[in-house]
Design an enzyme around this catalytic site. Structure first.
Site, PDB file in Angstrom:
ATOM      1  CG  ASN A   1      53.999  88.504  52.067  1.00  0.00           C
ATOM      2  OD1 ASN A   1      54.517  88.303  50.979  1.00  0.00           O
ATOM      3  ND2 ASN A   1      52.707  88.340  52.283  1.00  0.00           N
ATOM      4  CB  THR A   2      57.972  87.874  57.755  1.00  0.00           C
ATOM      5  OG1 THR A   2      56.878  88.749  58.005  1.00  0.00           O
ATOM      6  CG2 THR A   2      59.060  88.130  58.786  1.00  0.00           C
TER       7      THR A   2
ATOM      8  CB  SER B   1      53.535  85.189  56.536  1.00  0.00           C
ATOM      9  OG  SER B   1      53.629  86.322  55.681  1.00  0.00           O
TER      10      SER B   1
ATOM     11  CG  ASN C   1      48.981  89.468  51.226  1.00  0.00           C
ATOM     12  OD1 ASN C   1      49.798  89.833  52.077  1.00  0.00           O
ATOM     13  ND2 ASN C   1      48.424  88.256  51.232  1.00  0.00           N
TER      14      ASN C   1
ATOM     15  CG  PHE D   1      53.542  89.422  59.980  1.00  0.00           C
ATOM     16  CD1 PHE D   1      52.529  88.765  59.296  1.00  0.00           C
ATOM     17  CD2 PHE D   1      54.515  88.650  60.620  1.00  0.00           C
ATOM     18  CE1 PHE D   1      52.494  87.373  59.242  1.00  0.00           C
ATOM     19  CE2 PHE D   1      54.482  87.264  60.572  1.00  0.00           C
ATOM     20  CZ  PHE D   1      53.465  86.625  59.879  1.00  0.00           C
TER      21      PHE D   1
ATOM     22  CE  LYS E   1      46.851  81.127  57.625  1.00  0.00           C
ATOM     23  NZ  LYS E   1      46.035  82.371  57.679  1.00  0.00           N
TER      24      LYS E   1
ATOM     25  CG  ASN F   1      49.736  81.946  55.151  1.00  0.00           C
ATOM     26  OD1 ASN F   1      49.256  82.834  54.461  1.00  0.00           O
ATOM     27  ND2 ASN F   1      50.321  82.189  56.320  1.00  0.00           N
TER      28      ASN F   1
END
Length: 350
Positions: free
Chosen positions: A184-185, A182, A115, A119, A224, A253
């Site tokens: 993805n940021t 994450s 994925n 966010f 996390k 994560n």
């Protein structure tokens, strides 16, 4: 109960025929409707295997990982699946759409998902309204709220977003999870560096002290982290967290690695890989953290739990509790009770 849980393998092919985000919406809407109609009572509730974590009493040590319910739209319905605790979010101060579609991909041969959601969420105000509307906590459920930064917030100002979310969430959370992992940021994972994390956690610690005085309660904080850290980075994090009164770690994560899925369809997609390929990466981080931090740090093990045995392995490696997400996609809600029972058997053996 067993018939309802056993039905998921029959439903899964239909869900897997849908685009992943569409399947997610259909599943959540169906679960929500079932809960509203009182049908989820047939699930039988949470396995009664109480466990202490950060001063909190979990109904059992199997939790829901953040990401499944980003806005807290389905807290009570998800709570009916038997989780001992749940973590929702990630929430950011302002609403944001996340990354362009498509941004979620199944890799069934590897029991994995990639994925790059980014966010996507409706913002802090909507999130908190949903949390306050839910009854999960008032009925004894333990709820963690996972916080992050907006994409448009410069990384040097990231702490401002975390402090905004912490202040908003503080009175409505049993614990708060700080997501610095994450993939993805943009640049977010840079916050896991020793200097960057120290600076962030010092500000968070100071804010928590003020909030504890203001609200008359000390809400546990966890961080996390990613599965792609090397031993030196893990050791640095383990040394830093107690310095700033951080109570625990969510480990881990998603991974940026692709070795376990080479050649599979979608393997080259950008984003974080979750599911079975993360299992051993997570175990390595958990083991290293426990060895470095000792017994004082709470560890929540996440990543690659597809069976009860996988959950028990997390506990054996040093975790105090576990969370599942991708395993639910492949196994359905029966995985919750299976994992709780496997952990109970492990505890009984020891």
């Amino acid at each position: 109960m067993s018939l309802l849980f056993q039905a998921y393998p029959l439903v899964r092919p239909a869900l897997f025929s849908l685009e992943p985000e569409t399947a997610h919406r259909v599943t959540m809407t169906s679960l929500h409707t079932a809960h509203d109609l009182g049908l989820t009572r047939l699930f039988g509730g949470a396995p009664n295997q109480p466990r202490q974590l950060m001063g909190l009493t979990l109904k059992n040590p199997v939790g829901l990982a953040a990401g499944l319910d980003k806005n807290g739209d389905h807290i009570d319905a998800l709570g009916s699946l038997g989780f001992g605790f749940m973590e929702i979010g990630t929430v950011t101060p302002r609403s944001q759409p996340g990354n362009p579609l498509p941004r979620m991909f199944r890799l069934p041969a590897a029991h994995a998902v990639i994925n790059r959601m980014g966010f996507n969420n409706d913002g802090l105000d909507t999130f908190l309204a949903n949390v306050q509307r839910s009854r999960y906590r008032s009925q004894g459920g333990i709820l963690g709220l996972n916080i992050g930064k907006n994409l448009t917030t410069p990384i040097e100002n990231a702490v401002d977003d975390y402090l905004t979310c912490l202040a908003g969430c503080y009175d409505h959370a049993d614990y708060v999870s700080i997501n610095v992992s994450s993939p993805n940021t943009k640049n977010l994972r840079a916050l896991q560096g020793a200097d960057e994390l120290s600076s962030l956690l010092q500000r968070v610690h100071e804010a928590r002290e003020r909030l504890a005085d203001q609200h008359g309660r000390r809400v546990p904080l966890v961080v996390k982290i990613a599965p792609d850290l090397d031993d030196g980075q893990i050791d640095a994090i383990a040394d830093l967290l107690p310095r700033y009164g951080i109570d625990g770690v969510v480990s881990t994560n998603t991974t940026l690695g692709r070795d376990a899925v080479k050649g599979l369809q979608h393997a080259a997609e950008a984003g974080g890989l979750s599911g079975a390929p993360v299992r051993d990466l997570s175990l390595r981080v958990i083991s290293r953290l426990r060895a470095q931090a000792g017994k004082g740090l709470a560890i929540i093990g996440v990543g690659g739990i597809l069976t009860g045995s996988d959950a028990a392995d997390k506990i054996a490696a040093g975790a105090d509790a576990v969370q599942i997400y991708t395993g639910l996609i492949y196994r359905g809600p029966a995985l919750v009770r299976e994992s709780a029972n496997a952990i109970a058997m492990l505890s009984a053996d020891h």
